[in-house]
Enzyme design. Structure first.
Site, PDB file in Angstrom:
ATOM      1  N   GLY A 100      45.727  28.831  26.132  1.00  0.00           N
ATOM      2  CA  GLY A 100      44.911  29.328  27.082  1.00  0.00           C
ATOM      3  C   GLY A 100      44.090  30.337  26.323  1.00  0.00           C
ATOM      4  O   GLY A 100      43.953  31.421  27.230  1.00  0.00           O
ATOM      5  N   GLY A 101      43.811  30.034  25.177  1.00  0.00           N
ATOM      6  CA  GLY A 101      43.066  31.229  24.320  1.00  0.00           C
ATOM      7  C   GLY A 101      41.591  31.499  24.865  1.00  0.00           C
ATOM      8  O   GLY A 101      41.115  32.560  24.329  1.00  0.00           O
ATOM      9  N   GLY A 128      40.639  31.742  28.242  1.00  0.00           N
ATOM     10  CA  GLY A 128      40.735  32.413  29.489  1.00  0.00           C
ATOM     11  C   GLY A 128      40.797  34.001  29.488  1.00  0.00           C
ATOM     12  O   GLY A 128      40.402  34.563  28.299  1.00  0.00           O
ATOM     13  N   GLY A 158      43.398  35.340  27.035  1.00  0.00           N
ATOM     14  CA  GLY A 158      43.079  35.090  25.635  1.00  0.00           C
ATOM     15  C   GLY A 158      41.780  35.647  25.241  1.00  0.00           C
ATOM     16  O   GLY A 158      41.881  36.109  23.856  1.00  0.00           O
ATOM     17  N   TYR A 196      53.993  27.161  41.886  1.00  0.00           N
ATOM     18  CA  TYR A 196      53.679  27.878  40.597  1.00  0.00           C
ATOM     19  C   TYR A 196      54.722  28.797  40.411  1.00  0.00           C
ATOM     20  O   TYR A 196      55.105  29.003  39.288  1.00  0.00           O
ATOM     21  CB  TYR A 196      52.427  28.470  40.898  1.00  0.00           C
ATOM     22  N   PRO A 256      53.077  40.149  33.876  1.00  0.00           N
ATOM     23  CA  PRO A 256      51.809  41.087  34.169  1.00  0.00           C
ATOM     24  C   PRO A 256      51.724  41.210  36.010  1.00  0.00           C
ATOM     25  O   PRO A 256      51.893  40.332  36.458  1.00  0.00           O
ATOM     26  CB  PRO A 256      50.659  40.452  33.759  1.00  0.00           C
ATOM     27  N   HIS A 310      40.766  35.211  41.922  1.00  0.00           N
ATOM     28  CA  HIS A 310      41.719  36.070  42.466  1.00  0.00           C
ATOM     29  C   HIS A 310      40.808  37.243  42.868  1.00  0.00           C
ATOM     30  O   HIS A 310      39.918  37.128  42.740  1.00  0.00           O
ATOM     31  CB  HIS A 310      42.577  36.894  41.215  1.00  0.00           C
ATOM     32  N   ASP A 368      44.849  37.182  56.980  1.00  0.00           N
ATOM     33  CA  ASP A 368      44.440  37.003  55.782  1.00  0.00           C
ATOM     34  C   ASP A 368      44.660  38.167  54.820  1.00  0.00           C
ATOM     35  O   ASP A 368      44.305  37.919  53.645  1.00  0.00           O
ATOM     36  CB  ASP A 368      42.819  37.058  55.889  1.00  0.00           C
TER      37      ASP A 368
END
Length: 342
Positions: free
Chosen positions: A9-10, A12, A15, A160, A187, A203, A294
């Site tokens: 995932g370098g 992202g 990364g 997940y 994290p 996010h 929400d």
């Protein structure tokens, strides 16, 4: 001592932050590149980690002595709600696209292939990236490392969450049976340059940055879902990168470590949105839609006491400074950033 560090995932969010830190911190320093080190930042173009043969080929090509495992199928609150069954293909950490795969199955395949291949190749150390969503929905706060398995996770992202929880189980199993030095990091909410700004899958901070940008550009209201009351701990990606490098070099226990700012540094979504308005120079301000449904979870503070006890001195980037750097990067790279279809 020679070392080859493979970052899955370098390409992202995290990364790219690790790559930035390795390149910009003084050589030989606590967080900088050290003599004899080779860093490899792999993406899905290098291997589909759901496939065991491709994973093995990646390891055989680079022969990593150490792995920071970031690759995952991820999404924000509403992406997770929509994709419990119908998921997305592995792209790289923090990358999302449409597909039929599931969060649970794809992430379990990715994690199992990386860890088992690391065992086969006799990789010296693996650090896997988890998430605070692994923690139980109903739990006493603050979150601490020993509470991971004390109840079911929030139902909005259980696929997940359970896949990520299993990494901790696998780490212990591989250590017990094979003596592997596998561990994990947890994290809190990460943001920074190279984030995913796709409005559908991002996010909260990158989504709000993009929404505010479009509102300012188009002269439309900057609408924020919910009432802005939920509190979150946000960690700047380049701070998190330093903590991963610290963990790689200085932490050798199987138990996970929460990587976060202090629990007293929670910030409300309202304050986040207002800070974005200020940094963006959007004069109309944020308009909260005040639909409490929400909001997501009200708060889930995590303790960083273990981290600070182990690492000693560490300076976290102030939120406003980190936000400014993130917005500056977004504006300078809008044409190439992950913004998704509009």
């Amino acid at each position: 001592m020679s070392a080859v560090v493979l970052v899955t995932g370098g390409t992202g969010l995290v990364g790219k932050a690790i790559e930035h830190v390795i390149e910009h911190e003084p050589a030989g320093s606590r967080f900088g590149k050290r003599p004899g080190e080779t860093w490899v930042f792999a993406s899905s173009r290098d291997a589909d980690l759901r496939d065991a043969k491709q994973t093995l080929a990646l390891f055989e090509k680079h022969r990593p002595t150490h792995v920071i495992h970031l690759a995952a199928l991820v999404g924000g609150l509403f992406a997770n709600r929509e994709r419990k069954v119908s998921g997305l293909p592995y792209v790289s950490a923090a990358c999302v696209d449409a597909s039929q795969a599931t969060f649970l199955r794809d992430n379990m395949l990715i994690n199992d292939n990386v860890l088992n291949t690391a065992r086969i190749m006799k990789t010296q150390k693996v650090i896997s990236c988890l998430s605070t969503c692994v923690f139980p929905d109903k739990i006493d706060y603050p979150l601490t490392e020993e509470k991971v398995h004390l109840g079911p996770p929030h139902d909005s992202n259980f696929g997940y969450a359970y896949a990520k929880r299993m990494v901790d189980v696998q780490n212990h199993a591989y250590k017990e049976e094979f003596g592997c030095n596998f561990t994990s990091a947890i994290p809190t909410n990460v943001f920074g340059p190279h984030d995913n700004f796709d409005l559908k899958h991002a996010h909260v901070i990158p989504a709000l940055i993009h929404k505010c940008y479009l509102a300012k550009k188009n002269g439309t209201p900057f609408k924020v879902m919910g009432d802005g009351s939920p509190l979150r701990q946000f960690i700047y990606s380049r701070d998190l990168a330093k903590l991963f490098i610290w963990q790689l070099r200085e932490y050798d226990d199987v138990e996970p470590v929460i990587l976060s700012v202090d629990e007293n540094d929670e910030i409300s979504i309202r304050n986040v949105a207002n800070s974005i308005v200020k940094v963006m120079g959007y004069d109309a301000g944020a308009k909260f839609e005040n639909e409490i449904n929400d909001n997501g979870q009200d708060r889930k503070p995590a303790s960083n006491a273990k981290l600070m006890r182990l690492i000693g001195e560490f300076r976290f980037t102030p939120f406003e400074e980190a936000l400014q750097e993130t917005v500056d990067w977004f504006l300078a790279n809008y044409g190439n950033a992950r913004t998704g279809p509009l």
